[in-house]
Structure formats: C-alpha cells, structure tokens
Design a protein around this motif. Structure first.
Motif, short mmCIF file in Angstrom:
data_model
loop_
_atom_site.label_atom_id
_atom_site.label_comp_id
_atom_site.label_asym_id
_atom_site.label_seq_id
_atom_site.Cartn_x
_atom_site.Cartn_y
_atom_site.Cartn_z
N GLU A 114 63.14 69.50 -47.64
CA GLU A 114 64.24 68.56 -47.39
C GLU A 114 64.68 67.94 -48.71
O GLU A 114 65.89 67.86 -49.00
N ARG A 115 63.73 67.53 -49.52
CA ARG A 115 64.07 66.92 -50.81
C ARG A 115 64.78 67.92 -51.72
O ARG A 115 65.72 67.55 -52.44
N ARG A 116 64.36 69.17 -51.69
CA ARG A 116 64.98 70.16 -52.57
C ARG A 116 66.41 70.50 -52.12
O ARG A 116 67.30 70.70 -52.95
N PHE A 117 66.64 70.55 -50.83
CA PHE A 117 68.00 70.78 -50.34
C PHE A 117 68.90 69.60 -50.71
O PHE A 117 70.04 69.78 -51.14
N LEU A 118 68.41 68.39 -50.51
CA LEU A 118 69.20 67.21 -50.85
C LEU A 118 69.51 67.17 -52.34
O LEU A 118 70.63 66.82 -52.75
N ALA A 119 68.55 67.55 -53.16
CA ALA A 119 68.76 67.58 -54.61
C ALA A 119 69.81 68.61 -54.99
O ALA A 119 70.50 68.46 -56.01
N ALA A 120 69.96 69.65 -54.16
CA ALA A 120 70.95 70.69 -54.43
C ALA A 120 72.33 70.34 -53.89
O ALA A 120 73.26 71.14 -53.98
N GLY A 121 72.46 69.12 -53.32
CA GLY A 121 73.76 68.66 -52.87
C GLY A 121 74.03 68.79 -51.39
O GLY A 121 75.13 68.49 -50.92
N TRP A 122 73.05 69.25 -50.62
CA TRP A 122 73.23 69.32 -49.17
C TRP A 122 73.13 67.92 -48.58
O TRP A 122 72.44 67.05 -49.13
N THR A 123 73.80 67.70 -47.44
CA THR A 123 73.80 66.38 -46.82
C THR A 123 73.46 66.51 -45.33
O THR A 123 73.62 67.57 -44.73
N ALA A 124 73.02 65.42 -44.75
CA ALA A 124 72.59 65.42 -43.36
C ALA A 124 73.77 65.34 -42.40
O ALA A 124 74.75 64.63 -42.68
N ARG A 125 73.67 66.06 -41.30
CA ARG A 125 74.66 65.92 -40.23
C ARG A 125 74.46 64.56 -39.57
O ARG A 125 73.34 64.07 -39.44
N THR A 126 75.54 63.99 -39.12
CA THR A 126 75.46 62.68 -38.47
C THR A 126 76.00 62.73 -37.04
O THR A 126 76.07 61.69 -36.38
N ASP A 127 76.36 63.93 -36.56
CA ASP A 127 76.86 64.04 -35.20
C ASP A 127 75.70 64.31 -34.23
O ASP A 127 74.54 64.10 -34.57
N TYR A 128 76.00 64.81 -33.05
CA TYR A 128 74.96 65.03 -32.04
C TYR A 128 73.96 66.08 -32.46
O TYR A 128 72.89 66.19 -31.87
N ARG A 129 74.31 66.88 -33.47
CA ARG A 129 73.37 67.88 -33.96
C ARG A 129 72.56 67.35 -35.14
O ARG A 129 72.05 68.10 -35.95
N GLY A 130 72.43 66.04 -35.21
CA GLY A 130 71.76 65.46 -36.36
C GLY A 130 70.30 65.84 -36.49
O GLY A 130 69.76 65.84 -37.59
N GLY A 131 69.63 66.15 -35.40
CA GLY A 131 68.22 66.52 -35.50
C GLY A 131 67.49 66.14 -34.23
O GLY A 131 68.09 65.77 -33.21
N ALA A 132 66.17 66.22 -34.29
CA ALA A 132 65.37 65.98 -33.08
C ALA A 132 63.95 65.60 -33.45
O ALA A 132 63.49 65.82 -34.58
N VAL A 133 63.26 65.03 -32.49
CA VAL A 133 61.83 64.78 -32.60
C VAL A 133 61.13 65.86 -31.79
O VAL A 133 61.57 66.22 -30.69
N VAL A 134 60.08 66.44 -32.36
CA VAL A 134 59.30 67.47 -31.68
C VAL A 134 58.00 66.83 -31.21
O VAL A 134 57.23 66.30 -32.01
N GLN A 135 57.79 66.86 -29.90
CA GLN A 135 56.57 66.30 -29.33
C GLN A 135 55.70 67.41 -28.74
O GLN A 135 56.21 68.46 -28.33
#
Length: 312
Positions: free
Chosen positions: A152-173
């Motif tokens: 995650e840190r390496r992608f962010l350092a390369a200029g990628w950004t997080a989605r903020t819509d409904y596909r923003g992510g999930a918790v895995v239980q």
C-alpha cells in the motif's frame, strides 16, 4: 487407476511424474475425475490436475482432523488468495505472485489486481503491466491492497490514490467452523443463481458477467429464504474452497427486514459449508456496515484485515 469415480470426494495422496521426469506429491480431496485423470483440491482451495498416465502411486488417506491453527492466525497473503478463489474472475492472469483479474466490470474484487507477494519485477514495471492489462480491456485500472501493508505504501508513493466511492474497500472477517448451526427450514440452496436471486443482489448490471463470477467456483450455493409468500425475500451466497468457506451477498428486501431472515441465510450457509468439509469461514463487508457486523458477530467472526482499492 481403476474405478476413478469411487475416488470422488475422497482425500488422497498422489505421487505423479512431472514433465522433466521428476516426481512430486499432491494431497487433497478429489473434486473431479474422468478417464484422463483427476483433479485434487488442496486444503487452501488451490487445485492440481493429474493425468492418469503420470500417476506413480495413489492412496486414499483419512480425513485430516480439525486443525488447531485458528482462522485468525492464517497469513494475510494466504487468505487473500483464498478469497479470490471464492470470487473468481473469468480472466485471471498471474503477474508473479500478483493476480490480474477481469470480469467485465462486475465488482471491484473481480476487476482489480490482487496485490500480495512478489510481482517478480521492479515496481515501475509491475505497475506499468497493471495499467496495460486494464486499459487494454477498457477497464479502470485498480489495485486491491491490504491496508497498512508495505505494498500500500509503495503504491501510494508511486502516485496511486484511494477510491472514495462505494468500492473504497472492505473489512475481512473470519471465524472457525468446528460446529455448524442448524439450517433454516424455509431456506433452499441451489447450485445456480435464480433470476429472483440475481434481482435481489444490487450489483448485477451485466447478468452474464455476474454469473461467470458468482457461479464460477466448483462448490457454490445460492441461498434463498421465502417470506409471506414472497420468494427470495432474503438471499446469500456460500462457497467452499478447500477447508475455507466464504459467505457473501446477504441481502434482504427492505419490507422483510427485522424478521430474522438474514440470520436464517447465514445459519443455512454455515451449515451447508460445514457439511462440505469447511473448517474456517470468511466474509467481506463494508467497515461501517454496523448491521452486517452485528449479524455476523454471534458466529464468532472477528476482523482479520482490511483492504482498499487504489487507482493511478
């Protein structure tokens, strides 16, 4: 190799020859057979196809006892690969240990690169390969990364950004599945999603693409619970890959909520999975979905990790 059909569903160890002449062993449950050979599913859900003419020795072995390792202790990379097998994209291309997945834009999970392990090339080349894969298919490039991971840190350092819509992510239980609850008497489980089931799952824009993903696994069930004469008032999906089960797509029609239907779907799903040899179970939901988290908590589900989607 006589009577191959008798091996279906049995746990075996198979020694077989590789192309280079060496031999190797595979241990797991036989999930498919035909005159040319068999398919053995390992405990993590991965599969090995063994040609009949390459078998050196085959032995039926006892079912393994319930493992002492808790679901919560399973490695993140292993669990990510397991969840991907339970929600398989019709197009899956390896990039080293990463998995490039495409499914006609049906869900982020099936249309993102699963970033775990080593892509086998420098970061810049790996990210360029991801961009090329998705843009060449007319899809939005996106990466599914574990929150707070090195990648995650390496992608962010390369200029990628997080989605903020409904596909923003999930918790895995996850939870252990040593004992199964009783299935609901009103619930049915089928091998294919009915039209009513698909209509309840709100993410189906392309029915064919959805079916390819939803019905893709070898062992999958679609749960429906009727209520007051309404078919599929509540629905869910359960998949078994090796020792893991996955519960997903639990939905209830708004006018039928607060009647215990969602709990009936979960109970039936867990019972169905347990009957098919699952000893652990996972689910994925939005981290702010309090109703879903409260629904699953009584069954022992706890958070294993979180992931989110990044875009260039």
């Amino acid at each position: 190799m006589a009577d191959l059909q008798e091996l279906l569903g049995r746990r075996v160890t198979v020694r077989h020859r590789l192309v280079d002449g060496s031999a190797t062993d595979v241990v797991g449950r036989v999930v498919a057979v035909d005159p040319t050979g068999l398919v053995v599913q390992r405990r993590d859900g991965s599969e090995a196809s063994v040609a009949a003419d390459r078998v050196v020795a085959l032995k039926v072995v006892p079912d393994r006892p319930a493992r002492s390792r808790r679901a919560l202790d399973v490695d993140v990379d292993e669990l990510v690969r397991t969840t991907s097998r339970g929600w398989p994209a019709p197009e899956s291309v390896p990039l080293g240990e990463w998995e490039l997945r495409a499914a006609g834009a049906f869900t982020g999970r099936a249309n993102s690169v699963a970033v775990v392990g080593d892509p086998g090339r420098p970061d810049a080349e790996a990210l360029a390969a991801v961009l090329d894969f998705y843009t060449s298919r007319g899809l939005e490039p996106q990466a599914q990364v574990v929150v707070d991971s090195a990648w995650e840190r390496r992608f962010l350092a390369a200029g990628w950004t997080a989605r903020t819509d409904y596909r923003g992510g999930a918790v895995v239980q996850v939870a252990d599945l040593h004992d199964a609850p009783q299935p609901d008497a009103q619930a049915t489980v089928t091998a294919r999603a009915s039209d009513a089931w698909l209509s309840r799952y709100g993410r189906v824009d392309d029915v064919e693409a959805a079916r390819q993903v939803l019905e893709g696994p070898r062992t999958v069930g679609f749960v429906e619970v009727a209520d007051d004469g309404v078919p599929a008032a509540a629905v869910g999906r359960v998949v078994v890959t090796g020792e893991w089960a996955g519960v997903a797509a639990v939905e209830t029609l708004p006018e039928h909520r607060r009647r215990g239907l969602a709990d009936a779907v979960v109970r039936t799903s867990l019972a169905w999975a347990h009957e098919r040899g699952a000893t652990r179970v996972y689910l994925q939901t939005m981290p702010d979905n309090r109703a879903a988290l409260a629904l699953y908590a009584p069954y022992g589900f706890v958070t294993h990790h979180r992931y989110r989607y990044l875009m260039p």
